[in-house]
Design a protein around this motif. Sequence first.
Motif, short mmCIF file in Angstrom:
data_model
loop_
_atom_site.label_atom_id
_atom_site.label_comp_id
_atom_site.label_asym_id
_atom_site.label_seq_id
_atom_site.Cartn_x
_atom_site.Cartn_y
_atom_site.Cartn_z
N THR A 193 0.84 6.21 -3.72
CA THR A 193 0.38 6.40 -5.09
C THR A 193 -0.90 5.62 -5.31
O THR A 193 -0.96 4.45 -5.02
CB THR A 193 1.46 5.93 -6.09
OG1 THR A 193 2.65 6.67 -5.85
CG2 THR A 193 1.01 6.15 -7.51
N THR A 194 -1.92 6.27 -5.84
CA THR A 194 -3.19 5.59 -6.04
C THR A 194 -3.58 5.46 -7.50
O THR A 194 -4.57 4.83 -7.82
CB THR A 194 -4.31 6.33 -5.29
OG1 THR A 194 -4.35 7.67 -5.76
CG2 THR A 194 -4.07 6.32 -3.80
N THR A 214 0.94 -1.08 0.00
CA THR A 214 0.00 0.00 0.00
C THR A 214 0.98 1.13 0.00
O THR A 214 1.76 1.21 0.88
CB THR A 214 -0.73 -0.12 1.32
OG1 THR A 214 -0.54 -1.45 1.71
CG2 THR A 214 -2.15 0.24 1.24
N GLU A 223 -0.03 2.17 -12.36
CA GLU A 223 1.43 2.15 -12.41
C GLU A 223 1.92 2.39 -13.83
O GLU A 223 1.19 2.25 -14.79
CB GLU A 223 1.94 0.80 -11.93
CG GLU A 223 1.57 0.46 -10.51
CD GLU A 223 2.05 -0.92 -10.14
OE1 GLU A 223 2.33 -1.72 -11.05
OE2 GLU A 223 2.16 -1.19 -8.94
N GLN A 235 -3.47 -2.68 -14.67
CA GLN A 235 -2.41 -1.69 -14.58
C GLN A 235 -1.71 -1.63 -15.94
O GLN A 235 -1.81 -2.57 -16.74
CB GLN A 235 -1.38 -2.07 -13.51
CG GLN A 235 -1.93 -2.27 -12.12
CD GLN A 235 -2.20 -0.95 -11.39
OE1 GLN A 235 -1.81 0.11 -11.87
NE2 GLN A 235 -2.87 -1.03 -10.25
N HIS A 272 -5.93 0.60 -4.28
CA HIS A 272 -6.03 0.65 -5.73
C HIS A 272 -4.84 0.02 -6.44
O HIS A 272 -4.99 -0.50 -7.55
CB HIS A 272 -6.22 2.10 -6.19
CG HIS A 272 -7.61 2.61 -5.98
ND1 HIS A 272 -8.00 3.87 -6.39
CD2 HIS A 272 -8.70 2.04 -5.41
CE1 HIS A 272 -9.27 4.04 -6.07
NE2 HIS A 272 -9.71 2.95 -5.48
N LYS A 273 -3.68 0.04 -5.81
CA LYS A 273 -2.51 -0.56 -6.46
C LYS A 273 -2.59 -2.08 -6.52
O LYS A 273 -1.79 -2.73 -7.18
CB LYS A 273 -1.22 -0.11 -5.79
CG LYS A 273 -0.86 1.34 -6.12
CD LYS A 273 0.49 1.73 -5.59
CE LYS A 273 1.61 1.04 -6.32
NZ LYS A 273 1.69 1.44 -7.75
#
Length: 250
Positions: free
Chosen positions: A11-12, A8, A15, A164, A158-159
Amino acid sequence: MTDSQHPTNTTTGPEDADAPLHRRGIKSYVIRAGRMTPAQTRGLEVVWPRLGLTIADGRQDLDALFGRQAPRVVEIGFGMGNSLIEQAERHPDTDFIGIEVHAPGVGKLLDEADKRGLTNLCVYREDALAVLEQCIPEASLTTVQLFFPDPWPKKKHHKRRIVQPAFVELIRTRLKPGGTFHMATDWEAYAEWMAEVMQAAPGYASTASQETAPYVPRPTFRPLTKFEARGEKLGHGVWDLIYRREDETC
Protein backbone atom coordinates in the motif's frame (compact mmCIF):
# COMPACT_ATOMS: atom_id res chain seq x y z
CA MET A 1 16.53 20.63 6.26
CA THR A 2 15.53 18.29 9.06
CA ASP A 3 15.79 14.55 8.94
CA SER A 4 14.40 13.68 12.31
CA GLN A 5 10.74 13.08 11.58
CA HIS A 6 11.28 12.31 8.16
CA PRO A 7 5.96 4.13 6.19
CA THR A 8 7.28 -1.62 3.38
CA ASN A 9 4.06 -3.16 2.19
CA THR A 10 2.17 -2.95 -1.08
CA THR A 11 0.00 0.00 0.00
CA THR A 12 1.44 3.36 -0.98
CA GLY A 13 -1.37 5.77 -0.09
CA PRO A 14 -1.99 7.40 3.29
CA GLU A 15 -3.12 5.10 6.08
CA ASP A 16 -6.56 5.14 7.64
CA ALA A 17 -7.08 7.53 10.53
CA ASP A 18 -7.65 4.62 12.93
CA ALA A 19 -4.42 2.86 11.94
CA PRO A 20 -2.07 2.28 14.90
CA LEU A 21 0.48 5.04 15.28
CA HIS A 22 3.12 2.72 16.67
CA ARG A 23 3.95 -0.26 14.49
CA ARG A 24 7.15 -2.05 15.37
CA GLY A 25 9.65 -2.00 12.55
CA ILE A 26 8.17 1.03 10.80
CA LYS A 27 9.52 4.46 11.72
CA SER A 28 9.13 7.86 10.11
CA TYR A 29 12.76 8.68 10.86
CA VAL A 30 16.21 7.16 10.73
CA ILE A 31 18.76 7.94 13.43
CA ARG A 32 22.03 8.75 11.72
CA ALA A 33 25.39 8.70 13.42
CA GLY A 34 27.25 11.98 13.61
CA ARG A 35 30.22 13.50 15.34
CA MET A 36 29.53 15.66 18.36
CA THR A 37 31.25 19.02 18.64
CA PRO A 38 32.34 20.30 22.06
CA ALA A 39 29.40 22.74 22.07
CA GLN A 40 26.91 19.99 21.22
CA THR A 41 28.36 17.77 23.93
CA ARG A 42 28.11 20.64 26.39
CA GLY A 43 24.46 21.08 25.49
CA LEU A 44 23.63 17.45 26.19
CA GLU A 45 25.72 17.19 29.34
CA VAL A 46 25.36 20.59 30.96
CA VAL A 47 22.14 22.16 29.66
CA TRP A 48 19.98 19.02 29.25
CA PRO A 49 19.22 18.65 33.00
CA ARG A 50 17.55 22.08 32.89
CA LEU A 51 15.80 22.13 29.51
CA GLY A 52 15.52 18.46 28.56
CA LEU A 53 12.37 16.36 28.94
CA THR A 54 11.70 12.63 28.58
CA ILE A 55 8.63 10.47 28.09
CA ALA A 56 9.29 9.07 31.56
CA ASP A 57 8.38 12.51 32.92
CA GLY A 58 4.80 11.73 31.94
CA ARG A 59 1.99 14.04 30.87
CA GLN A 60 3.00 17.63 31.37
CA ASP A 61 1.20 20.47 33.08
CA LEU A 62 2.48 23.09 30.63
CA ASP A 63 1.63 26.03 32.87
CA ALA A 64 3.67 24.46 35.65
CA LEU A 65 6.48 23.47 33.26
CA PHE A 66 7.00 27.03 32.01
CA GLY A 67 5.78 28.81 35.12
CA ARG A 68 3.14 30.84 33.28
CA GLN A 69 0.21 30.83 30.90
CA ALA A 70 1.24 31.57 27.32
CA PRO A 71 0.77 30.48 23.71
CA ARG A 72 2.44 27.07 23.19
CA VAL A 73 4.18 25.87 20.04
CA VAL A 74 5.54 22.38 19.35
CA GLU A 75 8.05 21.90 16.54
CA ILE A 76 8.54 18.32 15.34
CA GLY A 77 11.95 17.50 13.89
CA PHE A 78 13.85 20.73 14.41
CA GLY A 79 17.08 19.42 12.88
CA MET A 80 20.00 21.56 14.06
CA GLY A 81 17.57 23.92 15.78
CA ASN A 82 18.35 27.21 14.02
CA SER A 83 14.72 27.98 13.17
CA LEU A 84 13.43 27.06 16.61
CA ILE A 85 16.08 29.11 18.41
CA GLU A 86 15.27 32.12 16.25
CA GLN A 87 11.56 31.81 16.97
CA ALA A 88 12.06 31.40 20.71
CA GLU A 89 14.33 34.44 20.82
CA ARG A 90 12.01 36.53 18.64
CA HIS A 91 8.87 35.61 20.61
CA PRO A 92 9.68 35.62 24.34
CA ASP A 93 5.96 35.69 25.21
CA THR A 94 5.46 32.27 23.56
CA ASP A 95 6.62 28.91 24.94
CA PHE A 96 8.25 26.40 22.57
CA ILE A 97 8.73 22.63 22.81
CA GLY A 98 11.11 21.05 20.34
CA ILE A 99 11.12 17.33 19.46
CA GLU A 100 14.16 15.82 17.74
CA VAL A 101 15.86 12.41 17.85
CA HIS A 102 19.31 13.32 16.55
CA ALA A 103 21.83 14.01 19.29
CA PRO A 104 23.93 16.64 17.46
CA GLY A 105 20.88 18.78 16.73
CA VAL A 106 19.56 18.48 20.27
CA GLY A 107 22.97 19.32 21.69
CA LYS A 108 23.41 22.33 19.42
CA LEU A 109 19.98 23.73 20.23
CA LEU A 110 20.50 23.31 23.96
CA ASP A 111 23.90 24.98 23.84
CA GLU A 112 22.51 27.93 21.86
CA ALA A 113 19.46 28.27 24.12
CA ASP A 114 21.73 28.44 27.14
CA LYS A 115 24.12 30.96 25.59
CA ARG A 116 21.19 33.21 24.65
CA GLY A 117 19.54 32.87 28.04
CA LEU A 118 16.28 31.49 26.66
CA THR A 119 13.77 30.36 29.27
CA ASN A 120 10.80 29.73 26.93
CA LEU A 121 12.12 26.53 25.36
CA CYS A 122 12.18 22.84 26.34
CA VAL A 123 13.35 19.83 24.34
CA TYR A 124 12.46 16.16 23.92
CA ARG A 125 14.92 13.72 22.37
CA GLU A 126 12.20 11.17 21.73
CA ASP A 127 9.84 9.85 19.05
CA ALA A 128 7.36 12.63 18.29
CA LEU A 129 4.33 10.33 18.21
CA ALA A 130 5.10 9.02 21.69
CA VAL A 131 5.62 12.53 23.03
CA LEU A 132 2.33 13.78 21.59
CA GLU A 133 0.40 10.74 22.80
CA GLN A 134 1.88 10.45 26.28
CA CYS A 135 3.18 13.87 27.30
CA ILE A 136 1.24 16.70 25.64
CA PRO A 137 -2.22 17.42 27.07
CA GLU A 138 -5.22 17.60 24.77
CA ALA A 139 -6.26 21.04 23.50
CA SER A 140 -3.13 22.65 24.94
CA LEU A 141 -1.22 23.90 21.87
CA THR A 142 -1.52 27.05 19.81
CA THR A 143 0.56 25.67 16.93
CA VAL A 144 2.25 22.47 15.78
CA GLN A 145 5.07 22.93 13.25
CA LEU A 146 6.47 20.31 10.89
CA PHE A 147 9.13 21.89 8.70
CA PHE A 148 10.92 19.94 5.97
CA PRO A 149 10.29 16.37 7.20
CA ASP A 150 11.98 13.51 5.38
CA PRO A 151 9.92 13.12 2.17
CA TRP A 152 10.74 9.43 1.72
CA PRO A 153 10.55 9.95 -2.06
CA LYS A 154 10.66 6.30 -3.13
CA LYS A 155 7.16 4.91 -3.63
CA LYS A 156 7.89 1.81 -1.55
CA HIS A 157 8.81 4.07 1.38
CA HIS A 158 5.74 6.32 1.33
CA LYS A 159 4.30 4.58 4.38
CA ARG A 160 7.25 5.95 6.34
CA ARG A 161 6.09 9.50 5.79
CA ILE A 162 5.03 11.01 9.09
CA VAL A 163 2.03 12.81 7.58
CA GLN A 164 -0.69 10.16 7.72
CA PRO A 165 -4.39 10.39 8.73
CA ALA A 166 -3.76 8.97 12.21
CA PHE A 167 -0.93 11.44 12.78
CA VAL A 168 -2.90 14.52 11.79
CA GLU A 169 -5.82 13.39 13.94
CA LEU A 170 -3.43 13.13 16.90
CA ILE A 171 -2.20 16.64 16.14
CA ARG A 172 -5.78 17.91 16.03
CA THR A 173 -6.55 16.61 19.51
CA ARG A 174 -3.52 18.43 20.91
CA LEU A 175 -4.40 21.76 19.31
CA LYS A 176 -6.70 24.22 20.95
CA PRO A 177 -9.80 25.06 18.90
CA GLY A 178 -8.51 27.64 16.47
CA GLY A 179 -4.95 26.35 16.79
CA THR A 180 -2.92 25.72 13.64
CA PHE A 181 -0.93 22.88 12.10
CA HIS A 182 1.82 24.33 9.88
CA MET A 183 3.77 22.15 7.43
CA ALA A 184 6.47 23.09 4.96
CA THR A 185 8.32 20.94 2.41
CA ASP A 186 10.61 21.43 -0.57
CA TRP A 187 9.28 18.27 -2.28
CA GLU A 188 6.23 19.11 -4.43
CA ALA A 189 5.01 15.50 -4.43
CA TYR A 190 5.09 15.46 -0.63
CA ALA A 191 3.24 18.80 -0.54
CA GLU A 192 0.52 17.21 -2.68
CA TRP A 193 0.46 14.21 -0.30
CA MET A 194 0.09 16.55 2.69
CA ALA A 195 -2.76 18.40 1.00
CA GLU A 196 -4.51 15.10 0.19
CA VAL A 197 -4.27 13.90 3.78
CA MET A 198 -5.46 17.21 5.21
CA GLN A 199 -8.36 17.56 2.77
CA ALA A 200 -9.73 14.24 4.04
CA ALA A 201 -9.03 15.00 7.73
CA PRO A 202 -12.05 15.96 9.84
CA GLY A 203 -11.94 18.98 12.09
CA TYR A 204 -9.52 21.05 10.02
CA ALA A 205 -9.95 24.07 7.75
CA SER A 206 -7.31 25.33 5.34
CA THR A 207 -6.13 28.89 5.87
CA ALA A 208 -5.14 29.24 2.19
CA SER A 209 -6.89 31.68 -0.08
CA GLN A 210 -8.79 30.48 -3.13
CA GLU A 211 -6.03 31.90 -5.29
CA THR A 212 -3.21 29.88 -3.67
CA ALA A 213 -5.03 26.85 -2.18
CA PRO A 214 -4.03 24.46 -0.84
CA TYR A 215 -0.79 26.35 -0.20
CA VAL A 216 -0.09 29.65 1.53
CA PRO A 217 2.68 32.12 0.73
CA ARG A 218 5.70 31.62 2.95
CA PRO A 219 4.74 33.26 6.26
CA THR A 220 7.17 35.88 7.51
CA PHE A 221 7.06 34.27 10.96
CA ARG A 222 8.69 31.08 9.63
CA PRO A 223 12.44 31.71 9.68
CA LEU A 224 14.22 31.24 6.38
CA THR A 225 16.82 28.49 6.85
CA LYS A 226 20.21 28.50 5.14
CA PHE A 227 19.14 25.34 3.31
CA GLU A 228 15.99 27.01 2.05
CA ALA A 229 17.75 30.22 1.06
CA ARG A 230 20.29 28.20 -0.92
CA GLY A 231 17.46 26.30 -2.60
CA GLU A 232 15.66 29.51 -3.54
CA LYS A 233 18.77 30.75 -5.33
CA LEU A 234 18.76 27.53 -7.33
CA GLY A 235 15.10 27.93 -8.19
CA HIS A 236 13.84 25.21 -5.87
CA GLY A 237 10.26 25.52 -4.66
CA VAL A 238 8.99 25.43 -1.08
CA TRP A 239 5.36 24.75 -0.19
CA ASP A 240 3.73 25.89 3.07
CA LEU A 241 0.40 24.47 4.23
CA ILE A 242 -1.42 25.81 7.30
CA TYR A 243 -4.61 24.27 8.66
CA ARG A 244 -6.74 25.45 11.57
CA ARG A 245 -8.54 23.23 14.05
CA GLU A 246 -12.12 24.34 13.61
CA ASP A 247 -14.20 22.04 15.80
CA GLU A 248 -14.99 22.73 19.44
CA THR A 249 -14.53 19.26 20.91
CA CYS A 250 -11.85 16.54 20.66
